[in-house]
Scaffold this motif. Sequence first.
Motif, PDB file in Angstrom:
ATOM      1  N   GLY A 220      31.335  43.035  38.822  1.00  0.00           N
ATOM      2  CA  GLY A 220      31.850  41.786  39.381  1.00  0.00           C
ATOM      3  C   GLY A 220      33.160  41.373  38.746  1.00  0.00           C
ATOM      4  O   GLY A 220      34.080  40.925  39.425  1.00  0.00           O
ATOM      5  N   LYS A 221      33.249  41.527  37.435  1.00  0.00           N
ATOM      6  CA  LYS A 221      34.499  41.178  36.737  1.00  0.00           C
ATOM      7  C   LYS A 221      35.639  42.102  37.148  1.00  0.00           C
ATOM      8  O   LYS A 221      36.775  41.652  37.322  1.00  0.00           O
ATOM      9  CB  LYS A 221      34.296  41.225  35.220  1.00  0.00           C
ATOM     10  N   LEU A 222      35.333  43.384  37.307  1.00  0.00           N
ATOM     11  CA  LEU A 222      36.369  44.318  37.752  1.00  0.00           C
ATOM     12  C   LEU A 222      36.827  43.983  39.169  1.00  0.00           C
ATOM     13  O   LEU A 222      38.012  44.091  39.485  1.00  0.00           O
ATOM     14  CB  LEU A 222      35.866  45.756  37.668  1.00  0.00           C
ATOM     15  N   ALA A 223      35.895  43.544  40.007  1.00  0.00           N
ATOM     16  CA  ALA A 223      36.232  43.192  41.387  1.00  0.00           C
ATOM     17  C   ALA A 223      37.129  41.956  41.459  1.00  0.00           C
ATOM     18  O   ALA A 223      37.921  41.818  42.384  1.00  0.00           O
ATOM     19  CB  ALA A 223      34.958  42.966  42.198  1.00  0.00           C
ATOM     20  N   THR A 224      37.001  41.065  40.490  1.00  0.00           N
ATOM     21  CA  THR A 224      37.793  39.827  40.507  1.00  0.00           C
ATOM     22  C   THR A 224      38.901  39.829  39.452  1.00  0.00           C
ATOM     23  O   THR A 224      39.525  38.795  39.204  1.00  0.00           O
ATOM     24  CB  THR A 224      36.890  38.592  40.272  1.00  0.00           C
ATOM     25  N   LEU A 225      39.166  40.987  38.857  1.00  0.00           N
ATOM     26  CA  LEU A 225      40.136  41.065  37.758  1.00  0.00           C
ATOM     27  C   LEU A 225      41.525  40.564  38.162  1.00  0.00           C
ATOM     28  O   LEU A 225      42.145  39.793  37.429  1.00  0.00           O
ATOM     29  CB  LEU A 225      40.213  42.496  37.239  1.00  0.00           C
ATOM     30  N   GLU A 226      41.998  40.972  39.313  1.00  0.00           N
ATOM     31  CA  GLU A 226      43.332  40.541  39.755  1.00  0.00           C
ATOM     32  C   GLU A 226      43.366  39.035  39.992  1.00  0.00           C
ATOM     33  O   GLU A 226      44.310  38.351  39.591  1.00  0.00           O
ATOM     34  CB  GLU A 226      43.717  41.297  41.030  1.00  0.00           C
ATOM     35  N   LEU A 227      42.334  38.502  40.618  1.00  0.00           N
ATOM     36  CA  LEU A 227      42.249  37.067  40.865  1.00  0.00           C
ATOM     37  C   LEU A 227      42.177  36.300  39.542  1.00  0.00           C
ATOM     38  O   LEU A 227      42.852  35.274  39.369  1.00  0.00           O
ATOM     39  CB  LEU A 227      41.017  36.774  41.724  1.00  0.00           C
ATOM     40  N   PHE A 228      41.375  36.810  38.592  1.00  0.00           N
ATOM     41  CA  PHE A 228      41.257  36.169  37.284  1.00  0.00           C
ATOM     42  C   PHE A 228      42.598  36.172  36.556  1.00  0.00           C
ATOM     43  O   PHE A 228      42.991  35.163  35.956  1.00  0.00           O
ATOM     44  CB  PHE A 228      40.192  36.862  36.436  1.00  0.00           C
ATOM     45  N   ALA A 229      43.315  37.297  36.606  1.00  0.00           N
ATOM     46  CA  ALA A 229      44.623  37.393  35.940  1.00  0.00           C
ATOM     47  C   ALA A 229      45.601  36.390  36.541  1.00  0.00           C
ATOM     48  O   ALA A 229      46.368  35.749  35.812  1.00  0.00           O
ATOM     49  CB  ALA A 229      45.169  38.816  36.059  1.00  0.00           C
TER      50      ALA A 229
ATOM     51  N   LEU B 232      41.122  28.964  41.623  1.00  0.00           N
ATOM     52  CA  LEU B 232      40.998  30.415  41.482  1.00  0.00           C
ATOM     53  C   LEU B 232      39.861  30.807  40.538  1.00  0.00           C
ATOM     54  O   LEU B 232      39.125  31.753  40.813  1.00  0.00           O
ATOM     55  CB  LEU B 232      42.326  31.004  41.008  1.00  0.00           C
ATOM     56  N   PHE B 233      39.708  30.078  39.433  1.00  0.00           N
ATOM     57  CA  PHE B 233      38.590  30.359  38.525  1.00  0.00           C
ATOM     58  C   PHE B 233      37.251  30.120  39.230  1.00  0.00           C
ATOM     59  O   PHE B 233      36.301  30.883  39.045  1.00  0.00           O
ATOM     60  CB  PHE B 233      38.666  29.508  37.257  1.00  0.00           C
ATOM     61  N   ALA B 234      37.194  29.077  40.042  1.00  0.00           N
ATOM     62  CA  ALA B 234      35.967  28.799  40.798  1.00  0.00           C
ATOM     63  C   ALA B 234      35.658  29.937  41.763  1.00  0.00           C
ATOM     64  O   ALA B 234      34.487  30.313  41.938  1.00  0.00           O
ATOM     65  CB  ALA B 234      36.099  27.477  41.558  1.00  0.00           C
ATOM     66  N   GLU B 235      36.683  30.500  42.371  1.00  0.00           N
ATOM     67  CA  GLU B 235      36.474  31.625  43.282  1.00  0.00           C
ATOM     68  C   GLU B 235      35.969  32.855  42.520  1.00  0.00           C
ATOM     69  O   GLU B 235      35.074  33.559  42.997  1.00  0.00           O
ATOM     70  CB  GLU B 235      37.754  31.945  44.044  1.00  0.00           C
ATOM     71  N   CYS B 236      36.521  33.107  41.336  1.00  0.00           N
ATOM     72  CA  CYS B 236      36.017  34.213  40.507  1.00  0.00           C
ATOM     73  C   CYS B 236      34.545  34.009  40.202  1.00  0.00           C
ATOM     74  O   CYS B 236      33.735  34.941  40.329  1.00  0.00           O
ATOM     75  CB  CYS B 236      36.792  34.299  39.190  1.00  0.00           C
ATOM     76  N   TRP B 237      34.195  32.800  39.825  1.00  0.00           N
ATOM     77  CA  TRP B 237      32.815  32.507  39.453  1.00  0.00           C
ATOM     78  C   TRP B 237      31.894  32.562  40.670  1.00  0.00           C
ATOM     79  O   TRP B 237      30.758  33.021  40.594  1.00  0.00           O
ATOM     80  CB  TRP B 237      32.740  31.157  38.755  1.00  0.00           C
ATOM     81  N   ARG B 238      32.400  32.123  41.829  1.00  0.00           N
ATOM     82  CA  ARG B 238      31.605  32.176  43.059  1.00  0.00           C
ATOM     83  C   ARG B 238      31.260  33.637  43.395  1.00  0.00           C
ATOM     84  O   ARG B 238      30.138  33.941  43.786  1.00  0.00           O
ATOM     85  CB  ARG B 238      32.362  31.546  44.217  1.00  0.00           C
ATOM     86  N   GLN B 239      32.235  34.506  43.203  1.00  0.00           N
ATOM     87  CA  GLN B 239      32.019  35.913  43.519  1.00  0.00           C
ATOM     88  C   GLN B 239      31.158  36.625  42.479  1.00  0.00           C
ATOM     89  O   GLN B 239      30.541  37.644  42.785  1.00  0.00           O
ATOM     90  CB  GLN B 239      33.364  36.642  43.636  1.00  0.00           C
ATOM     91  N   ASN B 240      31.134  36.093  41.257  1.00  0.00           N
ATOM     92  CA  ASN B 240      30.374  36.734  40.177  1.00  0.00           C
ATOM     93  C   ASN B 240      29.786  35.652  39.281  1.00  0.00           C
ATOM     94  O   ASN B 240      30.403  35.235  38.308  1.00  0.00           O
ATOM     95  CB  ASN B 240      31.283  37.684  39.382  1.00  0.00           C
ATOM     96  N   GLN B 241      28.575  35.224  39.614  1.00  0.00           N
ATOM     97  CA  GLN B 241      27.921  34.141  38.874  1.00  0.00           C
ATOM     98  C   GLN B 241      27.685  34.478  37.400  1.00  0.00           C
ATOM     99  O   GLN B 241      27.457  33.589  36.597  1.00  0.00           O
ATOM    100  CB  GLN B 241      26.585  33.782  39.537  1.00  0.00           C
ATOM    101  N   GLY B 242      27.773  35.736  37.047  1.00  0.00           N
ATOM    102  CA  GLY B 242      27.586  36.132  35.657  1.00  0.00           C
ATOM    103  C   GLY B 242      28.846  36.065  34.821  1.00  0.00           C
ATOM    104  O   GLY B 242      28.816  36.318  33.621  1.00  0.00           O
ATOM    105  N   ASP B 243      29.965  35.688  35.441  1.00  0.00           N
ATOM    106  CA  ASP B 243      31.250  35.627  34.729  1.00  0.00           C
ATOM    107  C   ASP B 243      31.379  34.271  34.038  1.00  0.00           C
ATOM    108  O   ASP B 243      31.932  33.326  34.577  1.00  0.00           O
ATOM    109  CB  ASP B 243      32.403  35.865  35.701  1.00  0.00           C
ATOM    110  N   ARG B 244      30.856  34.199  32.822  1.00  0.00           N
ATOM    111  CA  ARG B 244      30.875  32.929  32.079  1.00  0.00           C
ATOM    112  C   ARG B 244      32.287  32.505  31.706  1.00  0.00           C
ATOM    113  O   ARG B 244      32.573  31.316  31.607  1.00  0.00           O
ATOM    114  CB  ARG B 244      30.013  33.055  30.821  1.00  0.00           C
TER     115      ARG B 244
END
Length: 89
Positions: free
Chosen positions: A22-31, A48-60
């Motif tokens: 999940g983190k790899l999938a949202t890496l560009e968005l997180f950056a 954008l952080f909310a979108e990362c978290w929405r896509q990967n609930q485990g991304d604390r």
Amino acid sequence: MEWLLCELDRVFDADTPEIKAGKLATLELFAEALAIYSEGKLFEAARLFAECWRQNQGDRVSKIYWERCQSELMSRSTKIKDRLHNLDQ
């Protein structure tokens, strides 16, 4: 590029395979969110952080940054209200 993969492996060491994926999938968005956050554009960064978290609930980390944005935005709002109140007096 190889050094980047080594660094990413260290960052994700404690993550389950699902969270890592999940983190790899949202890496560009997180950056992008992190860059915007560092510019002080908290409303957009929070989105954008909310979108990362929405896509990967485990991304604390995304959630923590979203909470920081919310806290700072609330603080700014309170400061503006206080200034406006002082102008009325």
